[in-house]
Scaffold this motif. Structure first.
Motif, PDB file in Angstrom:
ATOM      1  N   GLY A 114       0.820  -1.201   0.000  1.00 60.22           N
ATOM      2  CA  GLY A 114       0.000   0.000   0.000  1.00 60.22           C
ATOM      3  C   GLY A 114       0.859   1.258   0.000  1.00 60.22           C
ATOM      4  N   TRP A 164      -9.711  -9.920  -2.048  1.00 65.15           N
ATOM      5  CA  TRP A 164      -9.387  -8.597  -1.536  1.00 65.15           C
ATOM      6  C   TRP A 164     -10.694  -7.853  -1.271  1.00 65.15           C
ATOM      7  N   ARG A 183     -12.095  -4.043   0.665  1.00 62.94           N
ATOM      8  CA  ARG A 183     -11.581  -2.731   1.029  1.00 62.94           C
ATOM      9  C   ARG A 183     -12.606  -1.978   1.853  1.00 62.94           C
ATOM     10  N   GLN A 184     -12.088  -1.081   2.687  1.00 65.61           N
ATOM     11  CA  GLN A 184     -12.968  -0.278   3.536  1.00 65.61           C
ATOM     12  C   GLN A 184     -12.523   1.168   3.483  1.00 65.61           C
ATOM     13  N   ARG A 186     -17.039  -2.321   4.861  1.00 62.20           N
ATOM     14  CA  ARG A 186     -16.055  -3.062   4.071  1.00 62.20           C
ATOM     15  C   ARG A 186     -16.775  -3.696   2.876  1.00 62.20           C
ATOM     16  N   ASP A 214     -10.855   5.037  -4.803  1.00 63.85           N
ATOM     17  CA  ASP A 214     -10.236   3.763  -4.458  1.00 63.85           C
ATOM     18  C   ASP A 214      -9.506   3.844  -3.112  1.00 63.85           C
ATOM     19  N   ALA A 245      -8.726   3.523   0.478  1.00 61.68           N
ATOM     20  CA  ALA A 245      -9.322   2.610   1.457  1.00 61.68           C
ATOM     21  C   ALA A 245      -8.207   1.803   2.113  1.00 61.68           C
ATOM     22  N   TYR A 301      -7.110  -1.880   2.405  1.00 65.61           N
ATOM     23  CA  TYR A 301      -7.342  -3.097   1.630  1.00 65.61           C
ATOM     24  C   TYR A 301      -6.968  -4.314   2.468  1.00 65.61           C
ATOM     25  N   TYR A 302      -7.907  -5.255   2.538  1.00 61.20           N
ATOM     26  CA  TYR A 302      -7.743  -6.453   3.341  1.00 61.20           C
ATOM     27  C   TYR A 302      -7.710  -7.693   2.451  1.00 61.20           C
ATOM     28  N   GLY A 345      -4.601  -5.555   6.973  1.00 61.75           N
ATOM     29  CA  GLY A 345      -4.927  -4.469   6.056  1.00 61.75           C
ATOM     30  C   GLY A 345      -3.721  -3.613   5.697  1.00 61.75           C
ATOM     31  N   GLN A 377      -2.993   0.339   3.832  1.00 62.18           N
ATOM     32  CA  GLN A 377      -3.657   1.578   3.413  1.00 62.18           C
ATOM     33  C   GLN A 377      -3.265   1.945   1.993  1.00 62.18           C
TER      34      GLN A 377
END
Length: 125
Positions: free
Chosen positions: A9, A36, A38-39, A45, A89, A91, A93-94, A118, A120
């Motif tokens: 990230g 994947w 994202r939140q 999420r 976009d 967020a 990301y997990y 996660g 960033q």
């Protein structure tokens, strides 16, 4: 216990690219179904992209054509190549996983058993 560790990230300008990686523990990565999510700040999420154990991929409409998910079974790693990034976009990301050889696709959180911490992603305008 499966452990997932995301990396890659960062801060990028709109129109730029980033590649996220998710390294998984375990000896049976080839049977893992990966995704994947994202939140964004203040939002729920949401699913972004998934790849099942056989290599089939699927995407949320918001990222289709811009993001590509792939996996490297030899390295126990799943990747998310993100191109043409937009400010929306931005967020955390997990990475998520589910071990199953009958899994086809899953775009809800409850489909997955293990989650990373996660990474960033911030896209500036």
């Amino acid at each position: 216990q499966v452990q997932l560790v995301e990396s890659g990230g960062g801060l990028v300008q709109a129109g730029g690219s980033l590649r996220l990686s998710c390294a998984a523990s375990g000896r049976t990565f080839s049977s893992y179904n990966m995704a994947w999510f994202r939140q964004a700040p203040g939002k729920e999420r949401e699913f972004a992209a998934g790849i099942n154990w056989s290599g089939s991929t699927y995407y949320a409409d918001a990222v289709k054509g811009r993001f590509t998910i792939s996996r490297g079974n030899a390295k126990n790693t799943v990747y998310l190549q993100m191109n043409s990034l937009k400010p929306e976009d931005t967020a955390v990301y997990y990475c998520a996983s589910k071990q199953s050889l009958t899994f086809v696709r899953g775009s809800v959180e409850s489909a997955y058993d293990h989650w990373g911490q996660g990474t960033q992603v911030t896209v500036s305008s």
